[in-house]
Write an enzyme that holds these catalytic residues in place. Structure first.
Site, PDB file in Angstrom:
ATOM      1  N   VAL A  72       0.854  -1.195   0.000  1.00  0.00           N
ATOM      2  CA  VAL A  72       0.000   0.000   0.000  1.00  0.00           C
ATOM      3  C   VAL A  72       0.888   1.243   0.000  1.00  0.00           C
ATOM      4  CG1 VAL A  72      -1.734   1.301   1.297  1.00  0.00           C
ATOM      5  CG2 VAL A  72      -1.895  -1.195   1.146  1.00  0.00           C
ATOM      6  N   HIS A  73       1.925   1.206   0.808  1.00  0.00           N
ATOM      7  CA  HIS A  73       2.872   2.313   0.888  1.00  0.00           C
ATOM      8  C   HIS A  73       3.581   2.521  -0.462  1.00  0.00           C
ATOM      9  CE1 HIS A  73       5.683   5.088   2.712  1.00  0.00           C
ATOM     10  NE2 HIS A  73       6.711   4.353   2.343  1.00  0.00           N
TER      11      HIS A  73
END
Length: 101
Positions: A72-73
């Site tokens: 996600v990062h």
């Protein structure tokens, strides 16, 4: 990690393009925008590879994909870099127009 690294490098190059344009160095600004594009292509290729592997695994009925926080990062990094690169191009063009007046 490739997404994060390439996204960060692309954003840095785009920022350097704006800084070059501020100093009326438009050839350098163009070079830095191209450099940002190259980093984004590398990031996109890495992303495509991961998505292809995920799609291949998804056909396995026992496959249960959990998206790790680092992914996600990484996606956030690459999307922010893409947006920042586009904005940097607008800034460079704006500085060029200002110089013409």
């Amino acid at each position: 990690m490739e997404l994060i690294i390439n996204g960060g490098n692309a954003k840095s190059s785009a920022f350097e393009a704006i800084e070059a344009a501020k100093q009326h160095k438009y050839d350098l600004a163009s070079f830095k925008l191209k450099e940002a594009d190259d980093f984004l292509v590398k990031g996109h290729n890495s992303q495509t590879s991961m998505l292809t592997k995920a799609a291949e695994n998804a056909e396995n009925p026992n496959y249960n994909e959990e998206v790790p926080l680092i992914m996600v990062h990484a996606q956030d990094h690459i999307m922010t870099a893409i947006m920042f690169r586009d904005i940097a191009n607008e800034f460079v063009e704006l500085y060029k127009k200002i110089d013409l007046k």
